[in-house]
Design a protein around this motif. Sequence first.
Motif, mmCIF file in Angstrom:
data_model
loop_
_atom_site.group_PDB
_atom_site.id
_atom_site.type_symbol
_atom_site.label_atom_id
_atom_site.label_comp_id
_atom_site.label_asym_id
_atom_site.label_seq_id
_atom_site.Cartn_x
_atom_site.Cartn_y
_atom_site.Cartn_z
ATOM 1 N N LEU A 96 0.677 -1.226 0.026
ATOM 2 C CA LEU A 96 0.079 0.052 -0.042
ATOM 3 C C LEU A 96 0.960 1.278 0.010
ATOM 4 C CD1 LEU A 96 -3.048 -0.989 2.593
ATOM 5 C CD2 LEU A 96 -2.786 -1.150 -0.177
ATOM 6 N N ARG A 97 1.854 1.402 0.682
ATOM 7 C CA ARG A 97 2.802 2.347 0.800
ATOM 8 C C ARG A 97 3.822 2.557 -0.321
ATOM 9 N NH1 ARG A 97 5.443 1.095 5.006
ATOM 10 N NH2 ARG A 97 7.470 0.721 4.113
ATOM 11 N N ASP A 98 4.322 1.546 -0.852
ATOM 12 C CA ASP A 98 5.461 1.639 -1.784
ATOM 13 C C ASP A 98 5.109 1.226 -3.014
ATOM 14 O OD1 ASP A 98 7.035 3.016 0.244
ATOM 15 O OD2 ASP A 98 7.854 1.237 0.755
ATOM 16 N N ARG A 99 3.807 0.482 -3.086
ATOM 17 C CA ARG A 99 3.330 -0.099 -4.365
ATOM 18 C C ARG A 99 4.355 -1.603 -4.706
ATOM 19 N NH1 ARG A 99 0.009 2.727 -3.005
ATOM 20 N NH2 ARG A 99 -0.730 4.566 -4.318
ATOM 21 N N ASN A 100 4.736 -1.835 -3.646
ATOM 22 C CA ASN A 100 5.709 -3.167 -3.908
ATOM 23 C C ASN A 100 5.149 -4.531 -3.309
ATOM 24 O OD1 ASN A 100 7.554 -5.313 -3.641
ATOM 25 N ND2 ASN A 100 9.216 -4.103 -2.198
ATOM 26 N N VAL A 101 4.705 -5.264 -4.397
ATOM 27 C CA VAL A 101 3.910 -6.700 -4.199
ATOM 28 C C VAL A 101 4.779 -7.752 -4.337
ATOM 29 C CG1 VAL A 101 1.675 -5.505 -4.596
ATOM 30 C CG2 VAL A 101 3.022 -6.114 -6.417
ATOM 31 N N SER A 102 5.981 -7.575 -4.349
ATOM 32 C CA SER A 102 7.110 -8.840 -4.394
ATOM 33 C C SER A 102 6.439 -10.071 -3.494
ATOM 34 C CB SER A 102 8.207 -8.189 -3.954
ATOM 35 O OG SER A 102 8.826 -7.349 -4.724
ATOM 36 N N LEU A 103 6.827 -11.231 -4.110
ATOM 37 C CA LEU A 103 6.522 -12.361 -3.339
ATOM 38 C C LEU A 103 7.659 -12.845 -2.617
ATOM 39 C CD1 LEU A 103 4.004 -14.722 -2.909
ATOM 40 C CD2 LEU A 103 5.106 -15.807 -4.736
ATOM 41 N N SER A 104 7.303 -13.389 -1.543
ATOM 42 C CA SER A 104 8.480 -14.032 -0.644
ATOM 43 C C SER A 104 8.154 -15.566 -0.551
ATOM 44 C CB SER A 104 8.775 -13.392 0.707
ATOM 45 O OG SER A 104 9.785 -14.006 1.609
ATOM 46 N N LEU A 105 9.028 -16.348 -0.852
ATOM 47 C CA LEU A 105 8.744 -17.793 -0.854
ATOM 48 C C LEU A 105 9.972 -18.501 0.238
ATOM 49 C CD1 LEU A 105 8.050 -18.674 -4.627
ATOM 50 C CD2 LEU A 105 6.548 -18.711 -2.600
ATOM 51 N N ILE A 106 9.542 -19.266 1.190
ATOM 52 C CA ILE A 106 10.368 -19.846 2.034
ATOM 53 C C ILE A 106 10.285 -21.358 1.993
ATOM 54 C CG2 ILE A 106 10.674 -18.032 3.685
ATOM 55 C CD1 ILE A 106 9.144 -19.504 5.642
ATOM 56 N N LYS A 107 11.191 -22.192 2.446
ATOM 57 C CA LYS A 107 11.179 -23.685 2.493
ATOM 58 C C LYS A 107 10.721 -24.427 0.818
ATOM 59 C CE LYS A 107 10.109 -24.070 7.276
ATOM 60 N NZ LYS A 107 9.018 -24.429 8.111
ATOM 61 N N LEU A 108 11.701 -23.728 0.049
ATOM 62 C CA LEU A 108 11.424 -24.167 -1.372
ATOM 63 C C LEU A 108 11.697 -25.633 -1.409
ATOM 64 C CD1 LEU A 108 13.408 -21.347 -3.057
ATOM 65 C CD2 LEU A 108 10.746 -21.857 -3.082
ATOM 66 N N ASN A 109 10.787 -26.209 -2.486
ATOM 67 C CA ASN A 109 10.965 -27.652 -2.893
ATOM 68 C C ASN A 109 10.812 -27.709 -4.248
ATOM 69 O OD1 ASN A 109 11.276 -29.318 -0.542
ATOM 70 N ND2 ASN A 109 9.291 -28.715 0.170
ATOM 71 N N ALA A 110 11.072 -28.799 -4.903
ATOM 72 C CA ALA A 110 11.122 -28.917 -6.250
ATOM 73 C C ALA A 110 9.760 -28.711 -6.886
ATOM 74 C CB ALA A 110 11.440 -30.421 -6.699
ATOM 75 N N PRO A 111 8.804 -28.781 -6.315
ATOM 76 C CA PRO A 111 7.356 -28.426 -7.073
ATOM 77 C C PRO A 111 7.137 -26.955 -7.194
ATOM 78 C CG PRO A 111 6.901 -30.356 -5.528
ATOM 79 C CD PRO A 111 8.407 -29.968 -5.289
ATOM 80 N N ASP A 112 7.936 -26.124 -6.309
ATOM 81 C CA ASP A 112 7.859 -24.826 -6.244
ATOM 82 C C ASP A 112 8.284 -24.017 -7.664
ATOM 83 O OD1 ASP A 112 6.444 -24.391 -3.935
ATOM 84 O OD2 ASP A 112 8.412 -24.729 -2.787
ATOM 85 N N GLU A 113 9.148 -24.741 -8.343
ATOM 86 C CA GLU A 113 9.797 -24.051 -9.593
ATOM 87 C C GLU A 113 8.631 -23.968 -10.738
ATOM 88 O OE1 GLU A 113 12.960 -26.002 -11.464
ATOM 89 O OE2 GLU A 113 11.480 -27.757 -12.115
#
Length: 437
Positions: free
Chosen positions: A262-279
């Motif tokens: 809302l403030r900076d118009r930054n809607v970047s997505l953070s992902l943790i605990k990546l696994n093969a199906p996340d690609e």
Amino acid sequence: MSFKVGLLVVGYFAASVLGSGADVVLSCSLVEEGMGAGGFGGLFSRTPATLVLRDLPVVEEMSTETITPYNAPTNPDPNDIIFETKVASIEIPESELLLHADCNEQEVTCEISPYFPQGTEEESNQAYFIGSVQLEGGGISLSLVLRTLPLGHEGHESVTSPLMQKKLGLPLSQSGTLLTEVPFLVFSRTLSVMAPIGGEALLDCGFKLQGHTPEQEIGLEWRLQHKGHGRRILEMKALGSDEEPTVTVERNGSSVDPDLALRDRNVSLSLIKLNAPDEGTYICTVMSGLFQAQQVMQLHVVQPPRVSLSVDEVVPHDDLPQRVSCHCERYYPLDVQVEWLSLPPGASEPIPLSKDVSLSSHRQYSDGTLSLSSYLTLWPSDQPPGTTITCQVSHQSLATPLSLSFVVSAPKSGQTYLMIVVLLGATLLFVFQMLRS
């Protein structure tokens, strides 16, 4: 389709003066859906077009000697498609990368298509287009909504009977351009991200709005497409700056910071605990008012192989062959290359070994990682003592191939003596038994 950027920086400013601007001229394609056989859609036509981004901010140290003026056509041609847009009212992120693209010998892909915002009337006096601008090798990708302006807008002289662009049927300015503005854009500065299994990734996405009001609704959706299947990762809705956004997470460990959104118009997505199906291919779609635009980026999940050898040393036994193995474990994705090399004593270059080499089948673990073994059969007559045997493994997660080696040693003297004693003892036992019989 990729075009060599035709980059012209208009020099109407002194480079040392802050707040000055420059123009960037991009060679583009106007992409329109046509009619196929039987009157059905699906075919696309491409027509050469030009996009002029006016008043891009410039850095203080830019020299006027590097600036090439852009001159509008002396005699406007109604067949030319030139979109002229002032970007002073909305910031173009990383605009200096576009200014330097030609000097850096980078290509820019530019496509423009007709756009029909939801809720606009078909008979509206304004026309809309959406432009996609991507810098080769990353750096910046833009999705710009272009909205036509009346010819009398902000000092442009109104013409009673303006020249009409033949293909689009829209009025042209006296310089032969379609005057537009950018009310909305979505951008990304990183279109490809590589991260390890179990690690984290940040997928960059942001947007800019012209004349945003506090009560204006903002919507966001992140989706993942991979191998023909798609699923929603996260959705966010904000009814206004004063309202707490509603965030729906469908992949555990994914998040967007509502305050930054809302403030900076930054809607970047953070992902943790990546696994093969996340690609796969991630799609960031931002909606605000009439407009909707998106950015597409790739997430590559990788895991380097753990490489080990079954032996540290090979000692020949008579002329019997010996089988050694090179194990590659817990790597991702699938493609891994294993090569055996032999470096005889006194040789300067290793020799590839392809004979008597075999591979196991791939083994897959629950987290999606894989394992593979390569086997080499060694014959003492082919590999003299002092030869170095190397297993070399290549994988996209490795900057350089990973190598492990062992040495073919000469039979040890003690071992030879023991073998003679054993053979002599066996012979004497055999003779003794013959004599007794």
